[in-house]
Design an enzyme around this catalytic site. Sequence first.
Site, short mmCIF file in Angstrom:
data_model
loop_
_atom_site.label_atom_id
_atom_site.label_comp_id
_atom_site.label_asym_id
_atom_site.label_seq_id
_atom_site.Cartn_x
_atom_site.Cartn_y
_atom_site.Cartn_z
CD GLN A 98 -2.14 -1.29 2.32
OE1 GLN A 98 -3.34 -0.27 2.81
NE2 GLN A 98 -1.66 -1.86 3.16
CB ILE A 100 3.09 6.14 -2.40
CG1 ILE A 100 3.55 7.11 -0.91
CG2 ILE A 100 2.07 5.50 -2.81
CD1 ILE A 100 2.05 7.84 -1.61
CG HIS A 116 -2.77 3.18 -2.18
ND1 HIS A 116 -2.92 3.01 -0.55
CD2 HIS A 116 -3.96 2.57 -2.34
CE1 HIS A 116 -3.75 2.10 -0.10
NE2 HIS A 116 -4.19 2.00 -1.63
CB CYS A 145 3.15 18.97 -18.24
SG CYS A 145 4.17 18.73 -19.93
CB SER A 186 -4.36 -0.27 10.44
OG SER A 186 -4.79 0.64 9.36
N1 APR Z 1 7.03 -2.73 12.67
C1 APR Z 1 5.51 -3.39 12.48
N2 APR Z 1 4.03 -3.27 12.27
C2 APR Z 1 4.56 -1.78 12.61
C3 APR Z 1 5.72 -0.79 12.05
C4 APR Z 1 6.60 -1.78 11.82
N3 APR Z 1 8.33 -1.14 12.35
N4 APR Z 1 5.43 0.61 12.59
C5 APR Z 1 4.24 0.13 12.22
N5 APR Z 1 3.54 -0.34 12.46
C6 APR Z 1 1.70 -1.00 12.17
C7 APR Z 1 1.31 0.46 13.51
O1 APR Z 1 1.23 -0.74 14.51
C8 APR Z 1 0.27 0.05 12.16
O2 APR Z 1 -1.00 -0.99 13.20
O3 APR Z 1 1.87 -0.91 10.93
C9 APR Z 1 0.69 -0.35 10.83
C10 APR Z 1 0.38 1.34 10.18
O4 APR Z 1 -0.72 1.28 9.70
P1 APR Z 1 -1.09 2.54 9.45
O5 APR Z 1 -0.56 3.97 9.66
O6 APR Z 1 -3.01 2.45 9.09
O7 APR Z 1 -0.88 2.32 7.48
P2 APR Z 1 -1.44 1.43 6.28
O8 APR Z 1 -2.71 0.56 7.40
O9 APR Z 1 -0.51 0.93 5.28
O10 APR Z 1 -2.12 2.97 6.06
C11 APR Z 1 -3.44 2.04 4.41
O11 APR Z 1 -4.34 4.48 4.67
O12 APR Z 1 -4.40 6.63 3.92
C12 APR Z 1 -4.38 5.64 3.70
O13 APR Z 1 -2.92 4.97 1.50
C13 APR Z 1 -3.02 5.02 2.56
O14 APR Z 1 -1.61 3.25 2.05
C14 APR Z 1 -2.58 3.80 3.07
C15 APR Z 1 -3.68 3.08 3.91
#
Ligand code: APR
Length: 238
Positions: A98, A100, A116, A145, A186
């Site tokens: 997910q 970028i 994404h 551009c 998450s």
């Molecule tokens: N190791 C393991 N887990 C981790 C670490 C790490 N070093 N650092 C953070 N985390 C976990 C956190 O506990 C959390 O549950 O990674 C998760 C990150 O969750 P989000 O911040 O919600 O990110 P993500 O799930 O990628 O979000 C999905 O939301 O806004 C959109 O486009 C955006 O791609 C993104 C999407």
Amino acid sequence: MTLEEIVTKSSGMVFFGGAGVSTESGIPDFRSEDGLYRQKYDVSPEVMLSASYFYAHPEEFFRFYREKMLPLHAKPNAAHKKLADWERAGKLLAVVTQNIDGLHQAAGSKTVYELHGSVHRNYCTKCRVFYSAEEIASGTGVPRCRCGGTIKPDVVLYGEPLDAATVEGAVRAIERADTLIVAGTSLTVYPAAGFIDYFRGDRLVLINRDATPLDGKCTLVVRGKVGEVLGELPSFLS
Ligand code: APR
């Protein structure tokens, strides 16, 4: 089974990752305590990262985007590197991410489905000419551009569809996997989080610092930092 036994036994793994895979490279995630969406802005980051905001307020969009979404200094961490090793060793079919930030490709991964999009691809909305992330980062204001059109990052903003070919490739890989490792996410954003449902294989592994909705359905849940956890596993290269 331990994680090491699982990856040793697997021959066709797929890795599904989120922002937590890049936090050990210095890029904050979105929803953790220190995540981007917890930082205070007049307009919420989820609104600023929407397609409607991009077209209505391009100046503000690019100010936020250059400040927070272009971590061009970041380097791949142990998680990105081990996944690239496993692909080279013929153990990993694909990375579905997910993120970028392009760190999987920077580590050497070849089959990467960027659900994404990527900050490394930027196109003129008028003539489709390509621009690099560095060209966007080095400019100011709304990037234009040579033809006069606005240049848009090839990232999926809220309200935009995912790329059909990327979706097809990611689904096909997940359907073929014998082991699916989900990490650093998450699992709260759809359709991306729904891709897990295509998994038909034997072993579903979750490596995440915090609990997720998937925890109860996994073969193994590893509560830890994905760079550290993968860093301790064999590369299967020799
Ligand atoms: N190791 C393991 N887990 C981790 C670490 C790490 N070093 N650092 C953070 N985390 C976990 C956190 O506990 C959390 O549950 O990674 C998760 C990150 O969750 P989000 O911040 O919600 O990110 P993500 O799930 O990628 O979000 C999905 O939301 O806004 C959109 O486009 C955006 O791609 C993104 C999407």
